[in-house]
Design an enzyme around this catalytic site. Sequence first.
Site, PDB file in Angstrom:
ATOM      1  N   HIS A  34       0.850  -1.192   0.000  1.00 22.33           N
ATOM      2  CA  HIS A  34       0.000   0.000   0.000  1.00 22.33           C
ATOM      3  C   HIS A  34       0.886   1.243   0.000  1.00 22.33           C
ATOM      4  O   HIS A  34       1.789   1.376   0.829  1.00 22.33           O
ATOM      5  CB  HIS A  34      -0.888  -0.041   1.250  1.00 22.33           C
ATOM      6  CG  HIS A  34      -1.911   1.045   1.324  1.00 22.33           C
ATOM      7  ND1 HIS A  34      -3.119   0.983   0.668  1.00 22.33           N
ATOM      8  CD2 HIS A  34      -1.910   2.227   1.997  1.00 22.33           C
ATOM      9  CE1 HIS A  34      -3.825   2.071   0.934  1.00 22.33           C
ATOM     10  NE2 HIS A  34      -3.109   2.851   1.732  1.00 22.33           N
ATOM     11  N   MET A  38       0.301  11.791  -0.628  1.00 23.87           N
ATOM     12  CA  MET A  38      -0.343  12.944   0.022  1.00 23.87           C
ATOM     13  C   MET A  38       0.226  14.243  -0.546  1.00 23.87           C
ATOM     14  O   MET A  38       1.433  14.338  -0.771  1.00 23.87           O
ATOM     15  CB  MET A  38      -0.071  12.911   1.522  1.00 23.87           C
ATOM     16  CG  MET A  38      -0.483  11.628   2.188  1.00 23.87           C
ATOM     17  SD  MET A  38      -0.075  11.677   3.943  1.00 23.87           S
ATOM     18  CE  MET A  38      -0.584  10.028   4.431  1.00 23.87           C
ATOM     19  N   HIS A  67      -2.843   4.699  -3.017  1.00 24.24           N
ATOM     20  CA  HIS A  67      -3.929   5.444  -2.383  1.00 24.24           C
ATOM     21  C   HIS A  67      -3.643   6.930  -2.557  1.00 24.24           C
ATOM     22  O   HIS A  67      -2.750   7.477  -1.915  1.00 24.24           O
ATOM     23  CB  HIS A  67      -3.959   5.034  -0.894  1.00 24.24           C
ATOM     24  CG  HIS A  67      -4.978   5.739  -0.070  1.00 24.24           C
ATOM     25  ND1 HIS A  67      -5.005   5.655   1.316  1.00 24.24           N
ATOM     26  CD2 HIS A  67      -6.022   6.541  -0.408  1.00 24.24           C
ATOM     27  CE1 HIS A  67      -6.004   6.370   1.778  1.00 24.24           C
ATOM     28  NE2 HIS A  67      -6.639   6.926   0.765  1.00 24.24           N
ATOM     29  N   MET A  69      -4.256  10.537  -1.914  1.00 24.86           N
ATOM     30  CA  MET A  69      -4.891  11.535  -1.035  1.00 24.86           C
ATOM     31  C   MET A  69      -4.490  12.900  -1.559  1.00 24.86           C
ATOM     32  O   MET A  69      -3.763  13.661  -0.918  1.00 24.86           O
ATOM     33  CB  MET A  69      -4.424  11.319   0.413  1.00 24.86           C
ATOM     34  CG  MET A  69      -5.107  10.126   1.061  1.00 24.86           C
ATOM     35  SD  MET A  69      -4.226   9.555   2.521  1.00 24.86           S
ATOM     36  CE  MET A  69      -3.019   8.506   1.737  1.00 24.86           C
ATOM     37  N   GLY A 143      -4.000  11.227   6.424  1.00 26.68           N
ATOM     38  CA  GLY A 143      -2.896  12.194   6.481  1.00 26.68           C
ATOM     39  C   GLY A 143      -1.718  11.701   7.289  1.00 26.68           C
ATOM     40  O   GLY A 143      -0.586  12.100   7.031  1.00 26.68           O
ATOM     41  N   PHE A 144      -1.975  10.834   8.240  1.00 27.14           N
ATOM     42  CA  PHE A 144      -0.899  10.402   9.138  1.00 27.14           C
ATOM     43  C   PHE A 144      -1.054   8.930   9.499  1.00 27.14           C
ATOM     44  O   PHE A 144      -2.176   8.444   9.658  1.00 27.14           O
ATOM     45  CB  PHE A 144      -0.917  11.236  10.427  1.00 27.14           C
ATOM     46  CG  PHE A 144      -0.792  12.710  10.175  1.00 27.14           C
ATOM     47  CD1 PHE A 144       0.464  13.301  10.041  1.00 27.14           C
ATOM     48  CD2 PHE A 144      -1.923  13.494  10.032  1.00 27.14           C
ATOM     49  CE1 PHE A 144       0.584  14.658   9.773  1.00 27.14           C
ATOM     50  CE2 PHE A 144      -1.818  14.857   9.763  1.00 27.14           C
ATOM     51  CZ  PHE A 144      -0.564  15.444   9.633  1.00 27.14           C
ATOM     52  N   GLY A 146      -0.163   5.831  12.330  1.00 26.88           N
ATOM     53  CA  GLY A 146      -0.060   5.732  13.781  1.00 26.88           C
ATOM     54  C   GLY A 146      -1.234   6.271  14.577  1.00 26.88           C
ATOM     55  O   GLY A 146      -1.120   6.483  15.786  1.00 26.88           O
ATOM     56  N   ASP A 176      -8.385   0.951   6.193  1.00 24.92           N
ATOM     57  CA  ASP A 176      -7.076   1.611   6.282  1.00 24.92           C
ATOM     58  C   ASP A 176      -7.039   2.578   7.467  1.00 24.92           C
ATOM     59  O   ASP A 176      -7.837   3.505   7.536  1.00 24.92           O
ATOM     60  CB  ASP A 176      -6.863   2.379   4.964  1.00 24.92           C
ATOM     61  CG  ASP A 176      -5.500   3.030   4.862  1.00 24.92           C
ATOM     62  OD1 ASP A 176      -4.645   2.800   5.734  1.00 24.92           O
ATOM     63  OD2 ASP A 176      -5.292   3.777   3.885  1.00 24.92           O
ATOM     64  N   GLY A 177      -6.090   2.332   8.385  1.00 23.22           N
ATOM     65  CA  GLY A 177      -5.872   3.249   9.505  1.00 23.22           C
ATOM     66  C   GLY A 177      -6.100   2.582  10.848  1.00 23.22           C
ATOM     67  O   GLY A 177      -7.191   2.084  11.129  1.00 23.22           O
ATOM     68  N   GLY A 198       0.127  -0.084   8.639  1.00 26.47           N
ATOM     69  CA  GLY A 198       1.435   0.558   8.568  1.00 26.47           C
ATOM     70  C   GLY A 198       2.233   0.341   9.832  1.00 26.47           C
ATOM     71  O   GLY A 198       3.069  -0.567   9.922  1.00 26.47           O
TER      72      GLY A 198
HETATM   73  C1  DX5 Z   1      -3.313   7.352   6.427  1.00 24.30           C
HETATM   74  C2  DX5 Z   1      -2.916   6.367   5.374  1.00 24.30           C
HETATM   75  C3  DX5 Z   1      -2.710   4.990   5.891  1.00 24.30           C
HETATM   76  C4  DX5 Z   1      -1.605   4.873   6.887  1.00 24.30           C
HETATM   77  C5  DX5 Z   1      -1.987   3.786   7.865  1.00 24.30           C
HETATM   78  O1  DX5 Z   1      -3.712   8.535   5.839  1.00 24.30           O
HETATM   79  O2  DX5 Z   1      -3.893   6.289   4.355  1.00 24.30           O
HETATM   80  O3  DX5 Z   1      -2.500   4.065   4.824  1.00 24.30           O
HETATM   81  O4  DX5 Z   1      -0.356   4.557   6.312  1.00 24.30           O
HETATM   82  O5  DX5 Z   1      -1.090   3.792   8.901  1.00 24.30           O
HETATM   83  P1  DX5 Z   1      -1.371   3.051  10.280  1.00 24.30           P
HETATM   84  O6  DX5 Z   1      -1.572   1.603   9.978  1.00 24.30           O
HETATM   85  O7  DX5 Z   1      -0.121   3.319  11.048  1.00 24.30           O
HETATM   86  O8  DX5 Z   1      -2.590   3.687  10.892  1.00 24.30           O
HETATM   87 ZN    ZN Z   2      -3.674   4.593   2.835  1.00 27.21          ZN
END
Ligand code: DX5
Ligand code: ZN
Length: 224
Positions: A34, A38, A67, A69, A143-144, A146, A176-177, A198
């Site tokens: 993935h 951004m 993905h 964004m 956006g982030f 964790g 996702d997230g 992630g």
């Molecule tokens: C967030 C991303 C996710 C992110 C997930 O905006 O789209 O793909 O990398 O990260 P974790 O698994 O750490 O929440």
């Molecule tokens: Zn993502």
Amino acid sequence: MKQHLIAPSALAADFTRLADELEMVDSSEADWLHLDIMDGRFVPNISFGVPVIKAIRPLTGKPFDVHLMIVEPEKYFSTFQQAGADLLTVHLEVSNHLHRSVQAIHDLGMRAGVSLNPHTPVHLLEEILPEVDLVLLMAVNPGFGGQSFIQNTLSKITRLRRMIDELGTETLIEVDGGVNTDNAPAILKAGADVLVAGSSIFKHTDPRGVIHTMKSVNVDTIKT
Ligand code: DX5
Ligand code: ZN
């Protein structure tokens, strides 16, 4: 048992040793990689871009799940296809002409996904659902990495599962997230097909083991 897919999110990888991280993914039970793009406009963060995707493409045989964004994603579809994307996901919130975008992604030979932010209801997908290969439900505000999993996502997954089953299509639900080994069973039980993770993978001392644990969840034996 329906086999679900695992997509480690490279955003959480150690970029000083990206080749090693890719080797780990390649030799793991992960299904896809993935890749979070951004732009600092759609989301309040900037990640990596096309040169990184191009550079890492030869390092793994896993499909690239990209993905986007970003605003005006349609400007870059062919650029991402040339860089090595297999599946391109755009956000419903940025697309006035989502149907056209999905068509354009398909015309370039990629699979097309549509993503929803946590506040966006799944019923907005009703007319586009027959056209898409995947729906990515954000379980955090994008956006982030964790962040913590938003619990309401579980009922969104259930509602979307029902819509897809009624249609009788093969559309995949990707979540996702904030996904980790603790909440993966509930997410899969609710009806998800693809888990993006992630931090819970890359920040762990045994990332391959985490991928194995997520991949081994047997949905049929999970108690509700
Ligand atoms: C967030 C991303 C996710 C992110 C997930 O905006 O789209 O793909 O990398 O990260 P974790 O698994 O750490 O929440
Ligand atoms: Zn993502």
